[in-house]
Design a protein around this motif. Structure first.
Motif, short mmCIF file in Angstrom:
data_model
loop_
_atom_site.label_atom_id
_atom_site.label_comp_id
_atom_site.label_asym_id
_atom_site.label_seq_id
_atom_site.Cartn_x
_atom_site.Cartn_y
_atom_site.Cartn_z
N PHE A 254 0.86 -1.18 0.00
CA PHE A 254 0.00 0.00 0.00
C PHE A 254 0.90 1.22 0.00
O PHE A 254 1.94 1.24 0.65
N ALA B 97 2.03 -5.24 3.05
CA ALA B 97 1.04 -5.97 3.86
C ALA B 97 1.17 -7.48 3.65
O ALA B 97 0.92 -8.26 4.57
N VAL C 124 3.82 0.46 2.64
CA VAL C 124 3.66 -0.62 3.60
C VAL C 124 3.53 -1.93 2.82
O VAL C 124 2.76 -2.00 1.87
N PRO D 62 -1.31 -11.48 14.79
CA PRO D 62 -1.55 -10.21 15.47
C PRO D 62 -2.19 -9.18 14.55
O PRO D 62 -2.18 -9.34 13.32
N SER D 63 -2.72 -8.15 15.15
CA SER D 63 -3.30 -7.04 14.41
C SER D 63 -2.25 -6.44 13.49
O SER D 63 -1.11 -6.25 13.90
N GLY D 64 -2.61 -6.21 12.24
CA GLY D 64 -1.68 -5.61 11.28
C GLY D 64 -0.76 -6.60 10.60
O GLY D 64 0.10 -6.22 9.81
N SER D 65 -0.95 -7.92 10.86
CA SER D 65 -0.05 -8.91 10.28
C SER D 65 -0.43 -9.30 8.85
O SER D 65 0.30 -10.06 8.21
N GLY D 66 -1.55 -8.78 8.36
CA GLY D 66 -1.91 -9.03 6.97
C GLY D 66 -3.07 -9.99 6.76
O GLY D 66 -3.34 -10.40 5.61
N LYS D 67 -3.79 -10.33 7.81
CA LYS D 67 -4.89 -11.31 7.70
C LYS D 67 -5.99 -10.83 6.74
O LYS D 67 -6.40 -11.56 5.83
N SER D 68 -6.47 -9.62 6.98
CA SER D 68 -7.56 -9.12 6.13
C SER D 68 -7.07 -8.91 4.71
O SER D 68 -7.79 -9.21 3.75
N THR D 69 -5.85 -8.42 4.58
CA THR D 69 -5.30 -8.20 3.24
C THR D 69 -5.23 -9.53 2.48
O THR D 69 -5.53 -9.59 1.28
P1 ADP Z 1 -4.85 -7.56 10.01
O1 ADP Z 1 -6.13 -7.88 9.33
O2 ADP Z 1 -3.99 -8.75 10.28
O3 ADP Z 1 -5.06 -6.75 11.24
P2 ADP Z 1 -4.36 -5.94 7.65
O4 ADP Z 1 -4.32 -6.94 6.58
O5 ADP Z 1 -5.59 -5.13 7.80
O6 ADP Z 1 -3.98 -6.63 9.04
O7 ADP Z 1 -3.16 -4.92 7.47
C1 ADP Z 1 -1.82 -5.31 7.17
C2 ADP Z 1 -0.97 -4.08 7.01
O8 ADP Z 1 -1.36 -3.35 5.86
C3 ADP Z 1 -1.06 -3.10 8.17
O9 ADP Z 1 0.21 -2.53 8.36
C4 ADP Z 1 -2.04 -2.09 7.69
O10 ADP Z 1 -1.84 -0.86 8.31
C5 ADP Z 1 -1.76 -2.05 6.21
N1 ADP Z 1 -2.96 -1.70 5.41
C6 ADP Z 1 -4.08 -2.45 5.29
N2 ADP Z 1 -4.98 -1.86 4.48
C7 ADP Z 1 -4.40 -0.70 4.08
C8 ADP Z 1 -4.81 0.37 3.22
N3 ADP Z 1 -5.99 0.35 2.59
N4 ADP Z 1 -3.95 1.39 3.05
C9 ADP Z 1 -2.75 1.43 3.66
N5 ADP Z 1 -2.31 0.45 4.47
C10 ADP Z 1 -3.11 -0.59 4.68
#
Ligand code: ADP
Ligand code: MG
Length: 252
Positions: free
Chosen positions: A14, A23, A21, A42-49
């Motif tokens: 991103f 992800a 970043v 953990p939070s921010g580890s890339g799960k949702s991505t």
């Molecule tokens: P999780 O779901 O594990 O908490 P995410 O997949 O949401 O983590 O995020 C992984 C990383 O990518 C984080 O550092 C987050 O800040 C970054 N990130 C996620 N979505 C975006 C976005 N739309 N723009 C910028 N950074 C993003």
């Protein structure tokens, strides 16, 4: 082809320059047809991505994601949207429902979008799903007139309307109390037993412990993988302990 999803060396960044970043940092993952895979980290580890990448909801920066034999990044937006609508279901922490529609009408929306003309048939299907998920009788309720657990059940009904091959669930129990969360997880297990593959993101070891396999993410990579025997319904504690032990071992 036994895989429903095949992801190879997926990279997702991103932003640009100093702000960039990473992800997902070269993730390779396969999901078999009918498999139940949980993703923990953990939070921010890339799960949702990862969930967004594997479902074609978000474009990837590098690597490849296939749905069956179809490379998602090669599809035009229409064809991709079609696959998402007809073959995939999505459940999020808070179901986004339309406030001006009652519960039943919210649930049948995806089928209406798919172009079914027979409203009697889709209503019947929605009602059958509502029965299955334990929310019969709430058809005419406003979405503000039901509990969080009931709304999530409705979200699951909506996701199942088009009989998807895979259900993507991102923290589906994250906003629920323990009892509702357990009930929702029981429901996902049944849905999986009936043949729908599931990719479930959670930070709760007890939730992940129902899956056939748990992937552990850290800093945009899958750092460990834990295969589990098929969930019997009575081995919850031992499974949860295995997941917790692996989390400790990989430091998450
Ligand atoms: P999780 O779901 O594990 O908490 P995410 O997949 O949401 O983590 O995020 C992984 C990383 O990518 C984080 O550092 C987050 O800040 C970054 N990130 C996620 N979505 C975006 C976005 N739309 N723009 C910028 N950074 C993003
Ligand atoms: Mg997330």
């Amino acid at each position: 082809m036994n895989n429903i999803i095949t992801g190879k060396n997926i990279v997702k960044t991103f932003g640009k320059g100093k702000e960039q970043v990473t992800a997902l940092n070269g993730v390779t993952v396969e999901i078999a047809k009918g498999e139940f895979v949980a993703v923990m980290g953990p939070s921010g580890s890339g799960k949702s991505t990862l969930l967004f990448a594997l479902s074609g909801m978000d474009e990837i920066t590098g690597g490849s994601v296939k749905f069956g034999h179809t490379e998602l990044s090669k599809l035009r937006e229409n064809a991709l949207a079609d696959i998402r609508r007809t073959k995939m279901g999505f459940v999020f922490q808070q179901p986004t429902m339309l406030r001006n529609l009652n519960l039943l009408d919210n649930i049948i929306l995806p089928a209406v979008h798919k172009g079914y003309k027979d409203t009697a048939e889709i209503s019947q299907k929605a009602k059958a799903l509502m029965k299955k998920t334990g929310i019969s009788g709430l058809e005419g309720r406003d979405i503000t007139e039901v509990s969080g657990g009931q709304l999530q059940r409705a979200g699951i009904c909506r996701a199942l309307m088009n009989a998807p091959e895979i259900l993507f669930a991102d923290e589906p129990t994250g906003a629920l109390n323990t009892k509702s969360a357990d009930e929702i997880m029981g429901l996902l297990v049944v849905i999986n037993q009936e043949g729908t593959a599931i990719l479930l993101v959670t930070h709760d070891a007890k939730v992940a412990a129902r899956a056939d396999r748990v992937l552990f993410t850290k800093d945009g990579s899958i750092v460990s993988e834990l295969p589990l025997p098929k969930f019997s319904g009575t081995d919850m504690e031992a499974r949860g302990d295995k997941v917790l032990a692996r989390m400790a071992a990989v430091g998450i």
